[in-house]
Design a protein around this motif. Structure first.
Motif, PDB file in Angstrom:
ATOM      1  N   VAL A   1       0.845  -1.187   0.000  1.00 38.02           N
ATOM      2  CA  VAL A   1       0.000   0.000   0.000  1.00 38.02           C
ATOM      3  C   VAL A   1       0.885   1.242   0.000  1.00 38.02           C
ATOM      4  O   VAL A   1       2.067   1.192   0.332  1.00 38.02           O
ATOM      5  N   THR A   2       0.283   2.346  -0.394  1.00 38.05           N
ATOM      6  CA  THR A   2       0.956   3.638  -0.309  1.00 38.05           C
ATOM      7  C   THR A   2       0.737   4.219   1.082  1.00 38.05           C
ATOM      8  O   THR A   2      -0.374   4.178   1.610  1.00 38.05           O
ATOM      9  N   VAL A   3       1.781   4.751   1.659  1.00 33.60           N
ATOM     10  CA  VAL A   3       1.707   5.402   2.966  1.00 33.60           C
ATOM     11  C   VAL A   3       2.051   6.879   2.779  1.00 33.60           C
ATOM     12  O   VAL A   3       3.081   7.212   2.178  1.00 33.60           O
ATOM     13  N   ALA A   4       1.185   7.746   3.260  1.00 32.91           N
ATOM     14  CA  ALA A   4       1.432   9.188   3.202  1.00 32.91           C
ATOM     15  C   ALA A   4       1.266   9.758   4.610  1.00 32.91           C
ATOM     16  O   ALA A   4       0.294   9.431   5.305  1.00 32.91           O
TER      17      ALA A   4
ATOM     18  N   THR B   1       8.206  17.430   6.026  1.00 33.88           N
ATOM     19  CA  THR B   1       6.905  17.428   6.697  1.00 33.88           C
ATOM     20  C   THR B   1       5.851  16.662   5.908  1.00 33.88           C
ATOM     21  O   THR B   1       4.786  16.343   6.449  1.00 33.88           O
ATOM     22  N   GLU B   2       6.113  16.388   4.642  1.00 37.09           N
ATOM     23  CA  GLU B   2       5.213  15.572   3.823  1.00 37.09           C
ATOM     24  C   GLU B   2       6.012  14.347   3.363  1.00 37.09           C
ATOM     25  O   GLU B   2       6.944  14.476   2.574  1.00 37.09           O
ATOM     26  N   ARG B   3       5.663  13.180   3.873  1.00 37.99           N
ATOM     27  CA  ARG B   3       6.427  11.968   3.588  1.00 37.99           C
ATOM     28  C   ARG B   3       5.532  10.954   2.882  1.00 37.99           C
ATOM     29  O   ARG B   3       4.355  10.802   3.210  1.00 37.99           O
ATOM     30  N   ARG B   4       6.127  10.270   1.944  1.00 39.69           N
ATOM     31  CA  ARG B   4       5.349   9.329   1.142  1.00 39.69           C
ATOM     32  C   ARG B   4       6.215   8.115   0.819  1.00 39.69           C
ATOM     33  O   ARG B   4       7.381   8.252   0.460  1.00 39.69           O
ATOM     34  N   GLY B   5       5.658   6.947   0.957  1.00 42.49           N
ATOM     35  CA  GLY B   5       6.387   5.722   0.668  1.00 42.49           C
ATOM     36  C   GLY B   5       5.436   4.545   0.617  1.00 42.49           C
ATOM     37  O   GLY B   5       4.277   4.687   0.198  1.00 42.49           O
ATOM     38  N   GLY B   6       5.916   3.417   1.047  1.00 42.92           N
ATOM     39  CA  GLY B   6       5.112   2.204   0.975  1.00 42.92           C
ATOM     40  C   GLY B   6       4.962   1.524   2.322  1.00 42.92           C
ATOM     41  O   GLY B   6       5.525   1.949   3.333  1.00 42.92           O
ATOM     42  N   GLY B   7       4.194   0.479   2.308  1.00 47.74           N
ATOM     43  CA  GLY B   7       3.991  -0.379   3.469  1.00 47.74           C
ATOM     44  C   GLY B   7       3.425  -1.695   2.996  1.00 47.74           C
ATOM     45  O   GLY B   7       2.984  -1.814   1.844  1.00 47.74           O
ATOM     46  N   VAL B   8       3.425  -2.694   3.856  1.00 49.90           N
ATOM     47  CA  VAL B   8       2.927  -4.018   3.508  1.00 49.90           C
ATOM     48  C   VAL B   8       1.882  -4.439   4.525  1.00 49.90           C
ATOM     49  O   VAL B   8       2.139  -4.419   5.742  1.00 49.90           O
ATOM     50  N   VAL B   9       0.699  -4.822   4.051  1.00 51.33           N
ATOM     51  CA  VAL B   9      -0.370  -5.309   4.925  1.00 51.33           C
ATOM     52  C   VAL B   9       0.023  -6.686   5.437  1.00 51.33           C
ATOM     53  O   VAL B   9       0.379  -7.577   4.655  1.00 51.33           O
ATOM     54  N   ILE B  10      -0.029  -6.872   6.758  1.00 52.69           N
ATOM     55  CA  ILE B  10       0.417  -8.153   7.326  1.00 52.69           C
ATOM     56  C   ILE B  10      -0.660  -8.884   8.114  1.00 52.69           C
ATOM     57  O   ILE B  10      -0.391  -9.946   8.679  1.00 52.69           O
TER      58      ILE B  10
ATOM     59  N   LEU C   1      -9.328  -2.458   3.730  1.00 52.13           N
ATOM     60  CA  LEU C   1      -8.521  -2.374   2.523  1.00 52.13           C
ATOM     61  C   LEU C   1      -8.788  -3.597   1.666  1.00 52.13           C
ATOM     62  O   LEU C   1      -9.155  -4.661   2.172  1.00 52.13           O
ATOM     63  N   ARG C   2      -8.571  -3.461   0.362  1.00 54.82           N
ATOM     64  CA  ARG C   2      -8.734  -4.606  -0.536  1.00 54.82           C
ATOM     65  C   ARG C   2      -7.435  -5.380  -0.722  1.00 54.82           C
ATOM     66  O   ARG C   2      -7.376  -6.334  -1.481  1.00 54.82           O
ATOM     67  N   SER C   3      -6.414  -4.979  -0.012  1.00 56.87           N
ATOM     68  CA  SER C   3      -5.114  -5.631  -0.134  1.00 56.87           C
ATOM     69  C   SER C   3      -5.129  -7.007   0.526  1.00 56.87           C
ATOM     70  O   SER C   3      -5.893  -7.272   1.462  1.00 56.87           O
ATOM     71  N   THR C   4      -4.268  -7.868   0.024  1.00 55.84           N
ATOM     72  CA  THR C   4      -4.095  -9.202   0.585  1.00 55.84           C
ATOM     73  C   THR C   4      -2.995  -9.181   1.635  1.00 55.84           C
ATOM     74  O   THR C   4      -1.926  -8.603   1.405  1.00 55.84           O
ATOM     75  N   ALA C   5      -3.246  -9.771   2.786  1.00 57.67           N
ATOM     76  CA  ALA C   5      -2.228  -9.800   3.832  1.00 57.67           C
ATOM     77  C   ALA C   5      -1.066 -10.688   3.407  1.00 57.67           C
ATOM     78  O   ALA C   5      -1.253 -11.812   2.936  1.00 57.67           O
ATOM     79  N   ALA C   6       0.144 -10.182   3.547  1.00 59.11           N
ATOM     80  CA  ALA C   6       1.337 -10.940   3.177  1.00 59.11           C
ATOM     81  C   ALA C   6       1.638 -12.013   4.223  1.00 59.11           C
ATOM     82  O   ALA C   6       1.387 -11.831   5.421  1.00 59.11           O
ATOM     83  N   ARG C   7       2.181 -13.116   3.751  1.00 61.56           N
ATOM     84  CA  ARG C   7       2.711 -14.136   4.657  1.00 61.56           C
ATOM     85  C   ARG C   7       4.134 -13.754   5.040  1.00 61.56           C
ATOM     86  O   ARG C   7       4.899 -13.277   4.200  1.00 61.56           O
ATOM     87  N   LEU C   8       4.486 -13.962   6.295  1.00 61.20           N
ATOM     88  CA  LEU C   8       5.825 -13.635   6.745  1.00 61.20           C
ATOM     89  C   LEU C   8       6.762 -14.806   6.490  1.00 61.20           C
ATOM     90  O   LEU C   8       6.423 -15.963   6.763  1.00 61.20           O
TER      91      LEU C   8
END
Length: 329
Positions: free
Chosen positions: A39-42, A57-66, A117-124
């Protein structure tokens, strides 16, 4: 294997991987892919935050649904001191999120989406299974592609950050902050932190990314979820940022109101040692400081300042107390 013989092979593989097509995640694939968990993280951070000048002060990157409840693992600097955070999957708009935790020692940050969210949770998975030369998938918001595992080794950052075994890959990917690194079975094995000029660590390249191994998460996850931080005693923080120069560690800046500033250390000073133990590399400095004890311990530094050598005692503290995090949790 010697650096001279390792580099041509890594460079050739990196060259080949550079020309593998990247796949933009358009959300239409029926089967789950690594990118489906990303997902996008802002984040919005107040201008008076301790990290506003260095990280913005404005940060943008990614993340992973777990997990299926919208728990998102990201890199902590994206959300540190933030007052507003949103996440967005590949097919939807931004969803408000709450900050669950931030851990300086690992660099991890945790968020919880406040709507589904419609994202699929990642396996660790485990980074311990990765070896140099293996292919993996690096997935950032909207894009994913193959990358090559160069190896695992220690990493020291000038912000008093030390990983005993970080993951390094090549070629470098864009949007690396909070990106996910996935093994051949699609399991999450690392979270993107940095772009580096020398992924092999031998002084000759190639460039790549540094990922924080996922193995560091399970031992502290219950603490992060319950308390927003690890309950392990905090590492000592002294509030200075050294840079290597000509075989020495030169203080590039000090944290305003931090321990080093209070002790009279200034930019341009050279760190010669911890007590009578010489230090010339950042890893040795941070290991030596941590070996003295937890936050609050006195750190004896030998400093070259203005052409004179002097002994300075720095009263360390917990970095969390200096950061403006109270308005976050």
């Amino acid at each position: 294997m010697a650096a001279a013989s390792r580099f041509p092979r890594l460079l050739f593989l990196a060259f080949c991987l550079t020309f593998l097509p990247l796949s933009v995640n358009d959300g239409t694939a029926a089967a789950a892919r690594p990118a489906d968990s990303v997902v996008t993280v802002a984040a919005r951070v107040p201008a008076d935050s301790r990290t506003a000048d260095s990280l913005g002060t404005e940060r943008r990157g990614g993340g992973v649904v777990i997990d299926q409840g919208g728990l998102v693992l990201t890199i902590g600097y994206l959300i540190m001191e933030a007052i507003e955070v949103t996440v967005a999957d590949s097919g939807g708009g931004p969803v408000p999120a709450e900050i669950v935790a931030y851990d300086h020692d690992t660099g991890f940050g945790l968020l919880r989406a406040l709507r589904p969210l419609r994202s699929t949770a990642a396996r660790l998975g485990s980074a311990d299974r990765l070896v140099a030369g293996q292919r993996a998938v690096a997935a950032a918001p909207g894009i994913s592609g193959q990358t090559l595992v160069v190896g695992r080794r220690s990493f020291a950052g000038g912000w008093e950050y030390l990983l005993e075994e970080a993951l390094f890959t090549t070629p470098p990917i864009p949007n690396f902050g909070g990106a996910g690194l996935f093994d051949a079975e699609g399991r999450l094995v690392g979270i993107g932190s940095l772009i580096v000029g020398d992924a092999a660590g031998d002084g000759v390249g190639p460039p790549g990314n540094m990922f924080v191994p996922i193995d560091l998460l399970p031992p502290i996850l219950s603490d992060l979820l319950a308390f927003g931080k690890s309950t392990t005693p905090a590492s000592p923080w002294i509030g200075l940022y050294p840079e290597p120069a000509n075989g020495a560690l030169v203080v590039a800046r000090v944290s305003p109101g931090g321990p080093a500033a209070a002790a009279g250390i200034r930019p341009g000073d050279v760190i010669l040692g911890i007590g009578d133990q010489p230090v010339r590399r950042m890893e040795a400095l941070w290991r030596g400081v941590r070996a003295l004890g937890p936050a609050g311990v006195e750190v004896p530094l030998k400093i070259l300042s203005g052409g004179a050598v002097r002994d300075v005692t720095v009263k360390s503290r917990d970095r969390r107390g200096w950061l403006r995090l109270d308005r976050t949790y």
